[in-house]
Design a protein around this motif. Structure first.
Motif, PDB file in Angstrom:
ATOM      1  N   ASP A   1     -10.797   0.498   6.276  1.00  0.00           N
ATOM      2  CA  ASP A   1     -10.846  -0.307   5.239  1.00  0.00           C
ATOM      3  C   ASP A   1     -11.420  -1.725   5.462  1.00  0.00           C
ATOM      4  O   ASP A   1     -11.572  -1.863   6.897  1.00  0.00           O
ATOM      5  CB  ASP A   1      -9.372  -0.472   4.621  1.00  0.00           C
ATOM      6  CG  ASP A   1      -8.701   0.654   4.348  1.00  0.00           C
ATOM      7  OD1 ASP A   1      -9.234   1.420   3.597  1.00  0.00           O
ATOM      8  OD2 ASP A   1      -7.790   1.211   4.895  1.00  0.00           O
ATOM      9  N   VAL A   2     -11.181  -2.748   4.773  1.00  0.00           N
ATOM     10  CA  VAL A   2     -11.630  -4.121   5.153  1.00  0.00           C
ATOM     11  C   VAL A   2     -10.760  -5.157   4.776  1.00  0.00           C
ATOM     12  O   VAL A   2     -10.241  -5.285   3.584  1.00  0.00           O
ATOM     13  CB  VAL A   2     -13.033  -4.458   4.273  1.00  0.00           C
ATOM     14  CG1 VAL A   2     -13.391  -5.871   4.583  1.00  0.00           C
ATOM     15  CG2 VAL A   2     -14.147  -3.262   4.835  1.00  0.00           C
TER      16      VAL A   2
ATOM     17  N   ASN B   1     -10.524   1.575   1.092  1.00  0.00           N
ATOM     18  CA  ASN B   1     -11.939   2.454   1.144  1.00  0.00           C
ATOM     19  C   ASN B   1     -11.856   3.428  -0.035  1.00  0.00           C
ATOM     20  O   ASN B   1     -10.637   4.343   0.081  1.00  0.00           O
ATOM     21  CB  ASN B   1     -11.984   3.127   2.393  1.00  0.00           C
ATOM     22  CG  ASN B   1     -13.527   3.459   2.809  1.00  0.00           C
ATOM     23  OD1 ASN B   1     -14.072   4.099   1.864  1.00  0.00           O
ATOM     24  ND2 ASN B   1     -13.924   3.231   4.098  1.00  0.00           N
ATOM     25  N   PRO B   2     -12.668   3.560  -0.798  1.00  0.00           N
ATOM     26  CA  PRO B   2     -12.827   4.937  -1.916  1.00  0.00           C
ATOM     27  C   PRO B   2     -13.214   5.872  -1.330  1.00  0.00           C
ATOM     28  O   PRO B   2     -13.350   6.984  -2.129  1.00  0.00           O
ATOM     29  CB  PRO B   2     -14.071   3.886  -2.696  1.00  0.00           C
ATOM     30  CG  PRO B   2     -14.763   3.543  -2.135  1.00  0.00           C
ATOM     31  CD  PRO B   2     -14.028   2.842  -1.029  1.00  0.00           C
TER      32      PRO B   2
ATOM     33  N   TRP C   1     -13.323  -0.243  -4.812  1.00  0.00           N
ATOM     34  CA  TRP C   1     -12.655  -0.505  -3.574  1.00  0.00           C
ATOM     35  C   TRP C   1     -11.481  -1.480  -4.096  1.00  0.00           C
ATOM     36  O   TRP C   1     -11.515  -2.438  -4.496  1.00  0.00           O
ATOM     37  CB  TRP C   1     -13.546  -1.580  -2.841  1.00  0.00           C
ATOM     38  CG  TRP C   1     -14.671  -0.750  -2.035  1.00  0.00           C
ATOM     39  CD1 TRP C   1     -15.674  -0.164  -2.519  1.00  0.00           C
ATOM     40  CD2 TRP C   1     -14.617  -0.467  -0.532  1.00  0.00           C
ATOM     41  NE1 TRP C   1     -16.528   0.337  -1.638  1.00  0.00           N
ATOM     42  CE2 TRP C   1     -15.724   0.351  -0.498  1.00  0.00           C
ATOM     43  CE3 TRP C   1     -13.656  -0.671   0.290  1.00  0.00           C
ATOM     44  CZ2 TRP C   1     -16.194   0.561   0.873  1.00  0.00           C
ATOM     45  CZ3 TRP C   1     -14.083  -0.466   1.841  1.00  0.00           C
ATOM     46  CH2 TRP C   1     -15.187   0.437   2.043  1.00  0.00           C
ATOM     47  N   LYS C   2     -10.253  -0.795  -4.135  1.00  0.00           N
ATOM     48  CA  LYS C   2      -8.974  -1.394  -4.700  1.00  0.00           C
ATOM     49  C   LYS C   2      -8.661  -2.489  -3.814  1.00  0.00           C
ATOM     50  O   LYS C   2      -8.706  -2.500  -2.522  1.00  0.00           O
ATOM     51  CB  LYS C   2      -8.072  -0.282  -4.954  1.00  0.00           C
ATOM     52  CG  LYS C   2      -6.825  -0.753  -5.546  1.00  0.00           C
ATOM     53  CD  LYS C   2      -5.704   0.228  -5.614  1.00  0.00           C
ATOM     54  CE  LYS C   2      -4.422  -0.186  -6.321  1.00  0.00           C
ATOM     55  NZ  LYS C   2      -3.415   0.772  -6.688  1.00  0.00           N
ATOM     56  N   LYS C   3      -8.347  -3.682  -4.459  1.00  0.00           N
ATOM     57  CA  LYS C   3      -7.602  -5.063  -3.682  1.00  0.00           C
ATOM     58  C   LYS C   3      -6.180  -4.930  -3.881  1.00  0.00           C
ATOM     59  O   LYS C   3      -5.686  -4.762  -4.723  1.00  0.00           O
ATOM     60  CB  LYS C   3      -8.330  -5.842  -4.400  1.00  0.00           C
ATOM     61  CG  LYS C   3      -8.156  -7.447  -3.814  1.00  0.00           C
ATOM     62  CD  LYS C   3      -8.631  -8.492  -4.815  1.00  0.00           C
ATOM     63  CE  LYS C   3      -8.390  -9.829  -3.923  1.00  0.00           C
ATOM     64  NZ  LYS C   3      -8.918 -11.119  -4.866  1.00  0.00           N
ATOM     65  N   HIS C   4      -5.973  -5.187  -2.550  1.00  0.00           N
ATOM     66  CA  HIS C   4      -4.390  -5.409  -2.194  1.00  0.00           C
ATOM     67  C   HIS C   4      -4.099  -6.701  -1.408  1.00  0.00           C
ATOM     68  O   HIS C   4      -4.965  -7.008  -0.611  1.00  0.00           O
ATOM     69  CB  HIS C   4      -3.917  -4.263  -1.341  1.00  0.00           C
ATOM     70  CG  HIS C   4      -4.138  -2.666  -1.635  1.00  0.00           C
ATOM     71  ND1 HIS C   4      -3.286  -2.127  -2.514  1.00  0.00           N
ATOM     72  CD2 HIS C   4      -5.239  -1.993  -1.560  1.00  0.00           C
ATOM     73  CE1 HIS C   4      -3.525  -0.947  -2.511  1.00  0.00           C
ATOM     74  NE2 HIS C   4      -5.021  -0.720  -1.992  1.00  0.00           N
ATOM     75  N   ILE C   5      -3.045  -7.410  -1.904  1.00  0.00           N
ATOM     76  CA  ILE C   5      -2.754  -8.709  -1.603  1.00  0.00           C
ATOM     77  C   ILE C   5      -1.790  -8.468  -0.365  1.00  0.00           C
ATOM     78  O   ILE C   5      -0.827  -7.398  -0.434  1.00  0.00           O
ATOM     79  CB  ILE C   5      -2.108  -9.696  -2.419  1.00  0.00           C
ATOM     80  CG1 ILE C   5      -2.890  -9.902  -3.798  1.00  0.00           C
ATOM     81  CG2 ILE C   5      -1.695 -10.891  -1.949  1.00  0.00           C
ATOM     82  CD1 ILE C   5      -4.420 -10.564  -3.436  1.00  0.00           C
ATOM     83  N   ILE C   6      -2.000  -9.207   0.832  1.00  0.00           N
ATOM     84  CA  ILE C   6      -1.427  -8.950   1.810  1.00  0.00           C
ATOM     85  C   ILE C   6       0.046  -9.893   2.094  1.00  0.00           C
ATOM     86  O   ILE C   6      -0.048 -10.823   1.762  1.00  0.00           O
ATOM     87  CB  ILE C   6      -2.185  -9.283   3.266  1.00  0.00           C
ATOM     88  CG1 ILE C   6      -3.440  -8.256   3.547  1.00  0.00           C
ATOM     89  CG2 ILE C   6      -1.204  -9.571   4.560  1.00  0.00           C
ATOM     90  CD1 ILE C   6      -4.131  -8.470   4.388  1.00  0.00           C
ATOM     91  N   ALA C   7       1.047  -9.169   2.363  1.00  0.00           N
ATOM     92  CA  ALA C   7       2.353  -9.636   2.891  1.00  0.00           C
ATOM     93  C   ALA C   7       2.937 -10.753   1.692  1.00  0.00           C
ATOM     94  O   ALA C   7       3.160 -11.735   2.078  1.00  0.00           O
ATOM     95  CB  ALA C   7       2.290 -10.228   4.052  1.00  0.00           C
ATOM     96  N   ASP C   8       2.950 -10.269   0.538  1.00  0.00           N
ATOM     97  CA  ASP C   8       3.717 -11.033  -0.575  1.00  0.00           C
ATOM     98  C   ASP C   8       2.946 -12.427  -0.697  1.00  0.00           C
ATOM     99  O   ASP C   8       3.735 -13.631  -0.815  1.00  0.00           O
ATOM    100  CB  ASP C   8       5.064 -11.351  -0.278  1.00  0.00           C
ATOM    101  CG  ASP C   8       6.032  -9.820  -0.201  1.00  0.00           C
ATOM    102  OD1 ASP C   8       5.788  -8.968  -1.225  1.00  0.00           O
ATOM    103  OD2 ASP C   8       6.783  -9.778   0.275  1.00  0.00           O
TER     104      ASP C   8
END
Length: 418
Positions: A125-126, A141-142, A154-161
């Motif tokens: 992933d990136v 990564n899809p 490419w799904k976006k995830h926010i890191i650590a709240d």
């Protein structure tokens, strides 16, 4: 008057990024010996010819860079912001909608990058560090071996709240020794030194925040410059260094009570590296000026009370704005070398030397043999961004160098002979 002299004179009046004032460059500190040289001998800016340069693009798309095998074809691809370049022909793909930025007017939305399998599903992933103060995020990564992907795949995830990463050069470091890279940084909201841990179990997506220091400590203001991780006092436990001093590490890396020891570790800088430069058995610190002029090693010395302090030595004034660094053994001598370079147009050309040629360079260390280092020029038309990658890209077992900045995206294949 030469350009280098002009830069040196003007840099003395320069302030750091975003209006933060600093002490004048090369100010003689009271604890330094009288015979400390005011400046290093200038090195001719001529590339050594020991690296093969490949230009992937001249577009300004990111000041962060990463490498990862994103399509699982066995080759390392190059990531720059929301784009990735597929090896071996460096075909450009987009992970999310983005654009080319104007290097004299804009910052990118990508300051530092890292490639890793965050959710441990077997696909790299990136990770992207955005503008200072914002939260970091990662693109999932899809799992497309074709290299192509549809918008939004490419799904976006926010890191650590949504922890706001305060400092400009957070560290990609394995803090807990589990073999996975964590993020060492300052928490903007609580003004606390913390580390952000990636998911530890396959399938998980959430990062966890762990405090090292108390709240409201130095080195955690937005746009703070300089942070590193290493064993300062040689007690077998790594510590955190900032330019204002160091936090003594303990075995508990989640305690939030690491004690701060004030010390003078020089000017606002980029990533700080902890190593024994002169071979005296004590760990020193190497840093480079983020927005002014200078690369330094800070020799560990005892203060009047027998505590730890540092004496600063100038290593280089070859280029200004050295806003990133990394350690890697480039010449195969078994000792890690120091790699840094100019952040081209760091403030859109407003700083002295901001638009000078983009120099990329490395230093080999010679402990026991003064002056304990030797400077080498890799390139004079690229520089470095906000992080540098040193990794074998062509399978010859030698670390190559990858950078992205306002000059573009570049690969330097290591041709040094052991």
């Amino acid at each position: 008057m030469t350009k280098r002299i002009t830069i040196l004179l003007l840099a003395c009046c320069l302030t750091t990024a975003y209006g933060q004032e600093t002490k004048p460059l090369f100010k003689v500190r009271q604890q330094q010996a009288d015979n400390t040289p005011a400046r290093a001998t200038a090195t001719p800016v001529v590339p050594s010819g020991d690296f093969k340069k490949t230009t992937l693009t001249r577009d300004f798309i990111s000041e962060g860079v990463a490498v990862a095998d994103l399509n699982k074809d066995g080759r390392m691809d190059i990531v720059a912001g929301y784009y990735w370049f597929e090896a071996p022909n460096w075909t450009r793909h987009e992970m999310a909608p983005s654009r080319t930025f104007d290097p004299r007017k804009e910052y990118s939305e990508s300051f530092l990058n890292m490639g890793m399998d965050v959710n441990q599903d077997g696909w790299d992933d990136v990770v992207i560090i955005d503008f200072p103060g914002k939260s970091a995020f990662w693109f999932e990564n899809p799992k497309s071996k074709s290299g192509a992907s549809t918008t939004g795949a490419w799904k976006k995830h926010i890191i650590a709240d949504s922890v706001g990463i305060a400092n400009e050069s957070p560290g990609f470091i394995d803090i807990d020794g589990d073999g996975r890279i964590d993020i060492l940084c300052g928490d903007k909201a609580k003004k606390q030194i913390v580390w952000l841990k990636p998911p530890s179990k396959p399938g998980e997506t959430e990062w966890k925040r762990y405090p090292l220091s108390k709240e409201n400590v130095p080195g955690t203001e937005i746009f703070s410059h300089g942070i590193g991780y290493g064993d300062v006092d040689k007690d077998g436990i790594k510590d955190v260094v900032i330019r204002e001093g160091w936090f003594k590490g303990t075995a508990d890396k989640t305690s939030g009570d690491w004690v701060f020891h004030p010390a003078d570790l020089g000017e606002p800088c980029s990533h700080m590296q902890v190593l024994d430069v002169n071979g005296d058995g004590k760990n020193d610190v190497v840093s480079a000026s983020a927005h002014q002029l200078g690369v330094w090693w800070h020799e560990q010395v005892a203060d009047e009370q027998g505590g730890i302090n540092f004496k600063t030595h100038l290593m280089s004034n070859t280029t200004a704005q050295t806003h990133s660094s990394i350690m890697a053994d480039l010449n195969g001598d078994g000792r890690a070398d120091y790699i840094t370079g100019k952040r081209f147009l760091a403030h859109h050309g407003r700083d002295p030397g901001d638009s000078d040629p983009g120099i990329l360079m490395w230093f080999e260390f010679t402990p026991g043999k003064a002056p304990y280092y030797k400077e080498h020029i890799i390139d004079n038309d690229s520089g470095a961004g906000l992080n540098i990658v040193a990794q074998d890209m062509n399978g010859d077992r030698k670390p190559d160098i990858v950078i992205a900045n306002k000059n573009g995206v570049f690969l330097f294949e290591n041709k040094l002979k052991k």
